[in-house]
Structures are given as C-alpha cells and as structure tokens.
Design an enzyme around this catalytic site. Structure first.
Site, PDB file in Angstrom:
ATOM      1  N   SER A 259      -3.545  25.117  12.634  1.00 24.43           N
ATOM      2  CA  SER A 259      -3.998  26.189  13.517  1.00 24.43           C
ATOM      3  C   SER A 259      -3.248  26.101  14.829  1.00 24.43           C
ATOM      4  O   SER A 259      -2.789  25.022  15.229  1.00 24.43           O
ATOM      5  CB  SER A 259      -5.500  26.041  13.789  1.00 24.43           C
ATOM      6  OG  SER A 259      -5.922  26.861  14.869  1.00 24.43           O
TER       7      SER A 259
ATOM      8  N   TYR B  26     -13.013  21.184  15.745  1.00 20.57           N
ATOM      9  CA  TYR B  26     -12.058  22.018  15.008  1.00 20.57           C
ATOM     10  C   TYR B  26     -10.642  21.779  15.524  1.00 20.57           C
ATOM     11  O   TYR B  26      -9.697  21.575  14.747  1.00 20.57           O
ATOM     12  CB  TYR B  26     -12.433  23.488  15.153  1.00 20.57           C
ATOM     13  CG  TYR B  26     -11.527  24.416  14.379  1.00 20.57           C
ATOM     14  CD1 TYR B  26     -11.788  24.696  13.047  1.00 20.57           C
ATOM     15  CD2 TYR B  26     -10.426  25.007  14.969  1.00 20.57           C
ATOM     16  CE1 TYR B  26     -10.957  25.545  12.314  1.00 20.57           C
ATOM     17  CE2 TYR B  26      -9.584  25.858  14.251  1.00 20.57           C
ATOM     18  CZ  TYR B  26      -9.864  26.119  12.925  1.00 20.57           C
ATOM     19  OH  TYR B  26      -9.033  26.950  12.215  1.00 20.57           O
TER      20      TYR B  26
END
Length: 255
Positions: free
Chosen positions: A139, A152
């Site tokens: 990401s 995350y």
C-alpha cells in the site's frame, strides 16, 4: 509476468480490488480461481461468472490455507500465479490499549501472517513451474503513515520488505515476486471509502494495473500514478510535507 495464459489463484477476491482484478485477468485469457471465507459470496460469484473457479479459504486460519492449497493444486496442477490479496484495515486509537489491541492483532494476522502462510503453502509448487509469479499487495501507506491506521500502515510496510527479501531468495528459481502498491481505491476497506472523492475509482485502478502488467512485464513493483505521491516521498525529500498533507485530508486519502 505475462498478462495471459496463466492459472491464477487470488484469495481474498470476493469483493473490491481482488474481484475486479480477477475478472480483468480472466478477460485477458487467464484461468482464475477466486478464494474467500464468505461462502455466500463465493456462490454468487460462481453463479454470475461460471468461468471462474471458487475455493473457500480463511487466510487467518493455517488449516484452512493448507486445505485450500490442496484443493487448488488438485484442480489446477498448472497453477503458476499466486496473488496474496486478502487484507483488512482498521481505525485505531493507540492512546487506549483496550480499544486497539484486538484490532492490531487482527490486522497483523490477516495482512502479514496471511500472506506468509499463503506463500508457504504454494512456494514449493511454484518453484517447479517454468514461469511462476507471486504477487504481494502492499500500500502507499507502507511508505507514508495515515495517523488513524497504525497497524495497517505497519503491516503494509512489512509486506514491502517481505517482498524485497523473498525476491532475493527466489532470484535463482523461476519464481518472480511482484509487489502491487495501491493508493486509496473506492472499495469497502473502510466505511465510506466506496464513495470517497479522495479514492481512485476501482475500474480505473484495475485498468491501469492491467496495462502496467502488460507493458512492464519485468517490473518488480506495480505503481499506478496516484500512488507515487506516497511511494516516493522519502526519495523526493518531501516526506514531512507528504505526511502532513495526507493526514490533513480525508481519512480515506490512501490505503
């Protein structure tokens, strides 16, 4: 990786990026197996797209991964691509341990242990194929942190370094390691993200990913234009400004 003629397993593909990518790759002449833990969604996908195979898998459960791998390889012994897509994102407040510990453990189990276990279940098979690929999914937030999603961010930074490391170990085999680095995309990863103006439309993201896979078959990272603001912040020397900009924006500014 070649864009067609593959047999591809995508666990975590019952919705969002995973499903859209599965359909796009199928349309480019690949055999695609979709995995997920929600059997009702697998049934719907099988009914709507009978040319996709479906396999039940819970990537937080080592036994489920082992069973799914056995099933996939029995049905598709020519499997040559694994896309470790499954992941979760949680908003956390680390000032209150009772509110974040369970969330952090869930994120790490799904986003880090899940891909590790998946690769472990398939790597021996893939090394025996003449041309194989492992696709990891990190990401933009693995490179620049979003304040509200600490676990995350950390999990995706771990996936980036895992990808870099296993690529070195597998360099002498026929297995390539390709890291997909998404920006924020309009999916259900967080509440409200599907309609966020800060997120990239899903169809545009997948179309650009497929185009990059086709035009850059030797790429080790797949970066759409929208993620480069985050991905290269440190190299450009504007990391602090990018962190400030990201965290002053909509909470869905990047995933």
């Amino acid at each position: 990786m070649d864009i067609s003629g593959n047999t591809i397993f995508i666990p975590g593909a019952t919705s969002g990026i995973g499903l859209a990518l599965a359909l796009a790759l199928r349309d480019r002449g690949n055999t695609v197996i979709v995995g997920g833990r929600r059997t009702e969604l697998l049934d719907e996908i099988a009914a709507a797209h009978p040319d996709l195979d479906t396999v039940s898998i819970d990537t937080t459960d080592p036994a489920s991964i082992a069973t799914a791998a056995e099933t996939v390889l029995a049905r598709h012994p020519d499997l040559n691509v694994l896309v470790a897509m499954a992941g979760v994102m949680r908003v956390e407040d680390w000032r209150s341990p009772e509110t974040f510990l369970a969330s952090a453990e869930e994120v790490v189990t799904t986003n880090v242990l899940g891909p590790i276990r998946l690769i472990g279940a398939f790597v021996e098979h893939l090394t025996k194929r003449p041309d194989a690929t492992i696709v990891t999914v990190s990401s933009g937030l693995g490179f620049v942190p979003l304040r509200v999603t600490p676990s995350y961010n950390a999990s995706k930074a771990a996936i980036h370094m895992l990808s870099e490391s296993i690529r070195l170990q597998l360099a002498e085999t026929g297995v390539r390691v390709v890291e997909l680095v998404p920006p924020a995309v309009r999916t259900g990863l967080l509440p409200g993200q599907e309609t966020s103006e800060f997120a990239m439309p899903l169809d545009e993201f997948v179309a650009e990913v497929v185009s990059l896979l086709e035009t850059r078959p030797d790429a080790t990272e797949i970066q759409v234009e929208r993620v480069k603001f985050l991905r290269h912040a440190e190299a450009r020397g504007d990391y602090d400004q990018v962190v400030a900009t990201l965290n002053a924006a909509d909470p869905h500014a990047a995933t």
